[in-house]
Design a protein around this motif. Structure first.
Motif, PDB file in Angstrom:
ATOM      1  N   LEU A  69       0.953  -1.191   0.023  1.00 26.94           N
ATOM      2  CA  LEU A  69       0.133  -0.020   0.110  1.00 26.94           C
ATOM      3  C   LEU A  69       0.982   1.268   0.085  1.00 26.94           C
ATOM      4  O   LEU A  69       0.622   2.054  -0.907  1.00 26.94           O
ATOM      5  N   TYR A  70       1.907   1.201   0.820  1.00 23.81           N
ATOM      6  CA  TYR A  70       2.679   2.367   1.037  1.00 23.81           C
ATOM      7  C   TYR A  70       3.565   2.629  -0.178  1.00 23.81           C
ATOM      8  O   TYR A  70       4.087   3.742  -0.682  1.00 23.81           O
ATOM      9  N   ALA A  71       4.066   1.466  -0.640  1.00 27.24           N
ATOM     10  CA  ALA A  71       5.138   1.474  -1.732  1.00 27.24           C
ATOM     11  C   ALA A  71       4.234   1.986  -3.027  1.00 27.24           C
ATOM     12  O   ALA A  71       4.869   2.756  -3.933  1.00 27.24           O
TER      13      ALA A  71
ATOM     14  N   TRP B  43      10.470  -3.569   6.524  1.00 26.84           N
ATOM     15  CA  TRP B  43       9.103  -3.291   5.902  1.00 26.84           C
ATOM     16  C   TRP B  43       9.280  -1.786   5.455  1.00 26.84           C
ATOM     17  O   TRP B  43       8.588  -1.320   4.346  1.00 26.84           O
ATOM     18  N   ASN B  44      10.315  -0.898   5.770  1.00 26.82           N
ATOM     19  CA  ASN B  44      10.307   0.545   5.511  1.00 26.82           C
ATOM     20  C   ASN B  44      11.013   0.474   4.030  1.00 26.82           C
ATOM     21  O   ASN B  44      11.076   1.580   3.434  1.00 26.82           O
TER      22      ASN B  44
ATOM     23  N   VAL C  27      11.405   0.441  -2.620  1.00 29.48           N
ATOM     24  CA  VAL C  27      10.817  -0.314  -3.650  1.00 29.48           C
ATOM     25  C   VAL C  27       9.928   0.559  -4.447  1.00 29.48           C
ATOM     26  O   VAL C  27       9.598   0.566  -5.628  1.00 29.48           O
ATOM     27  N   GLY C  28       8.887   1.492  -3.844  1.00 25.39           N
ATOM     28  CA  GLY C  28       8.234   2.203  -4.581  1.00 25.39           C
ATOM     29  C   GLY C  28       8.838   3.340  -5.663  1.00 25.39           C
ATOM     30  O   GLY C  28       8.354   3.466  -6.658  1.00 25.39           O
ATOM     31  N   ASN C  29       9.853   3.854  -4.943  1.00 23.96           N
ATOM     32  CA  ASN C  29      10.558   4.908  -5.740  1.00 23.96           C
ATOM     33  C   ASN C  29      11.341   4.216  -7.024  1.00 23.96           C
ATOM     34  O   ASN C  29      11.273   4.631  -8.187  1.00 23.96           O
ATOM     35  N   ILE C  30      11.765   2.902  -6.713  1.00 21.09           N
ATOM     36  CA  ILE C  30      12.260   2.153  -7.901  1.00 21.09           C
ATOM     37  C   ILE C  30      11.530   1.920  -8.945  1.00 21.09           C
ATOM     38  O   ILE C  30      11.448   1.989 -10.218  1.00 21.09           O
TER      39      ILE C  30
ATOM     40  N   GLY D  62      16.771   8.476 -15.291  1.00 18.57           N
ATOM     41  CA  GLY D  62      15.759   7.735 -14.330  1.00 18.57           C
ATOM     42  C   GLY D  62      16.219   6.223 -14.131  1.00 18.57           C
ATOM     43  O   GLY D  62      15.923   6.015 -12.832  1.00 18.57           O
ATOM     44  N   ASP D  63      16.667   5.737 -14.998  1.00 16.24           N
ATOM     45  CA  ASP D  63      16.902   4.051 -14.534  1.00 16.24           C
ATOM     46  C   ASP D  63      18.079   4.077 -13.593  1.00 16.24           C
ATOM     47  O   ASP D  63      18.229   3.427 -12.808  1.00 16.24           O
ATOM     48  N   LEU D  64      19.149   4.929 -14.055  1.00 15.81           N
ATOM     49  CA  LEU D  64      20.457   4.964 -13.175  1.00 15.81           C
ATOM     50  C   LEU D  64      20.206   5.865 -11.715  1.00 15.81           C
ATOM     51  O   LEU D  64      20.465   5.006 -10.592  1.00 15.81           O
ATOM     52  N   SER D  65      18.993   6.448 -11.568  1.00  8.75           N
ATOM     53  CA  SER D  65      18.805   7.023 -10.250  1.00  8.75           C
ATOM     54  C   SER D  65      18.218   6.172  -9.093  1.00  8.75           C
ATOM     55  O   SER D  65      18.310   6.077  -8.204  1.00  8.75           O
ATOM     56  N   THR D  66      17.616   4.920  -9.761  1.00  4.24           N
ATOM     57  CA  THR D  66      17.110   4.015  -8.889  1.00  4.24           C
ATOM     58  C   THR D  66      18.004   3.412  -8.121  1.00  4.24           C
ATOM     59  O   THR D  66      17.752   2.606  -7.030  1.00  4.24           O
ATOM     60  N   LEU D  67      19.282   3.396  -8.473  1.00  2.00           N
ATOM     61  CA  LEU D  67      20.527   2.620  -7.537  1.00  2.00           C
ATOM     62  C   LEU D  67      20.492   3.502  -6.368  1.00  2.00           C
ATOM     63  O   LEU D  67      20.997   2.833  -5.467  1.00  2.00           O
ATOM     64  N   PHE D  68      20.087   4.674  -6.041  1.00  2.00           N
ATOM     65  CA  PHE D  68      20.158   5.328  -4.763  1.00  2.00           C
ATOM     66  C   PHE D  68      19.248   4.759  -4.026  1.00  2.00           C
ATOM     67  O   PHE D  68      19.296   4.644  -2.674  1.00  2.00           O
ATOM     68  N   ASP D  69      17.747   4.310  -4.508  1.00  4.49           N
ATOM     69  CA  ASP D  69      16.986   3.738  -3.488  1.00  4.49           C
ATOM     70  C   ASP D  69      17.331   2.404  -3.321  1.00  4.49           C
ATOM     71  O   ASP D  69      16.878   1.850  -2.185  1.00  4.49           O
TER      72      ASP D  69
END
Length: 528
Positions: free
Chosen positions: A31-33, A194-195, A200-203, A365-372
């Motif tokens: 839900l929160y993702a 859990w957090n 995961v939502g950002n990715i 955008g794809d590369l920025s997912t590594l931060f998450d």
């Protein structure tokens, strides 16, 4: 009698209560993702809303515009600028894009303080469902500006403000629900895992938005909006607010109960404490891990904090009463600066990568997912360390201390090539999101179930809203400051982030000192 298949043996090895807890854990995670999934597209689409076009080619591009519109009339709206989407195609685009971020985050910060108070007085399932349906509507509304050829800045600002307000229903609701279902033992590790829904939502949001950003950026908002709305329906159909609602044995009762969850054991603390139960506080899994308020006897008279008892008390905790809980003010202000750093990365990282690495919007955008991805490991690591040390503030302080020099290294190393950027994104994500994740989950739950609240489970919603609401003020300031500072150079943005990390660390020094002093006193007591 035939032996049961391995799969059936695995299923029956867990009790009914354990399956319910696993279900609630997974459901609130998803839900929160989905909330975070809908927040990410704006950072991905920024590179498409404004494109860098060479001044030497302006005349050629203007002459080509009419011809391109004739041969490809259906590819894009006819009045799309060669430098982006009007009105973001002008030289002040960074300020305008910053205004979009600020609109959402400022509304989110203001709404969060009210959301916790409202959430205490309404059923969580209805409250969260309504917020998710509305959030889906306003997220999709931003994308509809593409299909209906809207170029009015205020249309996009109002969509962001409305979305920011309704998204405040999410965090207090899911934290209250997960706090009702899980005890205090190993809370840092459980909530650290859990957090990871945030990352995961950002990715997922980055990948979904990046898929359409270069061809039809409106779908980068419409698709996440539909996903959030669908998850709102799932919430209405399946969310269980409290173990009591399904007669689970983990419900707090007149005596302490223990239950198993895999390899972890939890205890539920009772609303009242007698001499026998005080002796049990020496059990690490019965303790709140905030040592300054529990183990070191820095506590409050319950009448100064809570005005109603029990899950369905006649009156909820007051705003000032929640502020009197030891540690709420310090952690709230610390989160303000920690979230300032995290959300600056959330909203501006793809544009920074585009500028430094000269990549298109999709690849950035794809590369920025590594931060998450780094943030997932950082949140779990922070929870694990804080459980082992039984020191929440010290764990946050240690990661904040390491984050500041890491940010400086990131600003320097990221200019050396793509490989260096990948490594620094993972490290920075872990150190920046670790304290943020720990404070918004385990610390909030610890404070929201403080012994002075006398078992008032609904107070957790207000405490969580205060902490996250204060943090959201920083989340609003960070992207705004980045938009104002970035024209003078990205290095200045990183200096601002390093100062924010230092401020977050300074605000925790008193709690860190108390934790260390409590540990020293405990050691001295054992020696005698």
């Amino acid at each position: 009698m035939a032996q049961l298949p391995p799969g059936i043996r695995f299923i029956t090895s867990f009790s009914r209560d354990q399956w319910y807890r696993a279900f609630i854990f997974s459901l609130t995670f998803l839900l929160y993702a989905s909330f975070h999934l809908s927040r990410k597209p704006i950072s991905i689409v920024k590179g498409e809303l404004h494109k860098h076009c060479a001044a030497s080619h302006e005349v050629e591009l203007d002459s080509y515009k009419e011809y391109a519109a004739q041969i490809q009339p259906l590819k894009k709206p006819f009045n799309t600028s060669q430098c982006g989407w009007e009105p973001f195609d002008k030289s002040n685009y960074k300020q305008l894009l910053g205004a979009l971020d600020y609109s959402f985050l400022c509304a989110y910060a203001v709404g969060m303080y009210l959301s916790g108070l409202i959430g205490e007085r309404l059923p969580i399932r209805y409250y969260l469902t309504g917020g998710m349906l509305a959030s889906g509507l306003f997220t999709a509304m931003f994308g509809l500006g593409y299909f209906y050829n809207v170029h009015n800045l205020w249309f996009y600002i109002m969509a962001q403000i409305a979305n920011g307000l309704v998204q405040t229903t999410g965090w207090p609701s899911v934290v209250t629900c997960i706090g009702n279902w899980f005890g205090k033992g190993r809370r840092g590790l459980i909530m650290g895992i859990w957090n990871s829904h945030t990352s995961v939502g950002n990715i997922l949001g980055s990948l979904i938005a990046a898929y359409w950003v270069s061809t039809c950026w409106g779908l980068s908002f419409v698709v996440p909006g539909v996903i959030v709305a669908v998850m709102g329906i799932v919430c209405f159909l399946f969310l269980i607010e409290h173990p009591k609602d399904v007669s689970c044995s983990c419900t707090p009762s007149s005596s302490s109960k223990t239950f198993l969850n895999g390899t972890s054991r939890y205890r539920i603390q009772m609303p009242t404490l007698n001499a026998k139960e005080n002796g049990k506080l020496q059990d690490p899994e019965m303790q709140h891990l905030l040592t300054d308020s529990e183990n070191c006897s820095v506590s409050l008279n319950s009448s100064t904090v809570v005005s109603g008892e029990g899950r369905h008390g006649t009156s909820a905790i007051s705003f000032l009463g929640a502020l009197r809980i030891p540690g709420v003010v310090e952690f709230s202000l610390c989160l303000l600066f920690a979230k300032l750093v995290s959300y600056t990365f959330l909203f501006w990282l793809p544009l920074y990568i585009t500028s430094v690495e000269h990549l298109d919007a999709k690849r950035a955008g794809d590369l920025s997912t590594l931060f998450d991805v780094g943030g997932i490991f950082g949140g779990i690591l922070a929870g694990l360390i804080s459980d082992r040390l039984e020191k929440r503030a010290s764990t946050c302080g240690m990661m904040l201390l390491l984050a500041a020099p890491t940010l400086y290294m990131f600003s320097t190393v990221s200019k050396m090539g793509l490989e260096a950027t990948v490594v620094m994104l993972l490290i920075s994500g872990a150190l920046v999101n670790g304290p943020y994740a720990l404070i918004t989950t385990a610390v909030s739950a610890d404070l929201g179930t403080h012994k002075s609240l006398k078992g008032n489970a609904r107070a957790l919603s207000t405490v969580t809203a205060i902490i996250d609401g204060t943090g959201s003020v920083g989340a609003a300031l960070g992207p705004l400051l980045a938009g104002l500072i970035s024209p003078s150079g990205w290095n200045n943005v990183f200096y601002m982030l390093m100062v924010a990390d230092a401020c977050a660390l300074l605000l925790l020094l008193r709690l860190i000192q108390k934790e260390l002093q409590c540990d020293a006193d405990h050691t001295l007591f054992k020696e005698h």
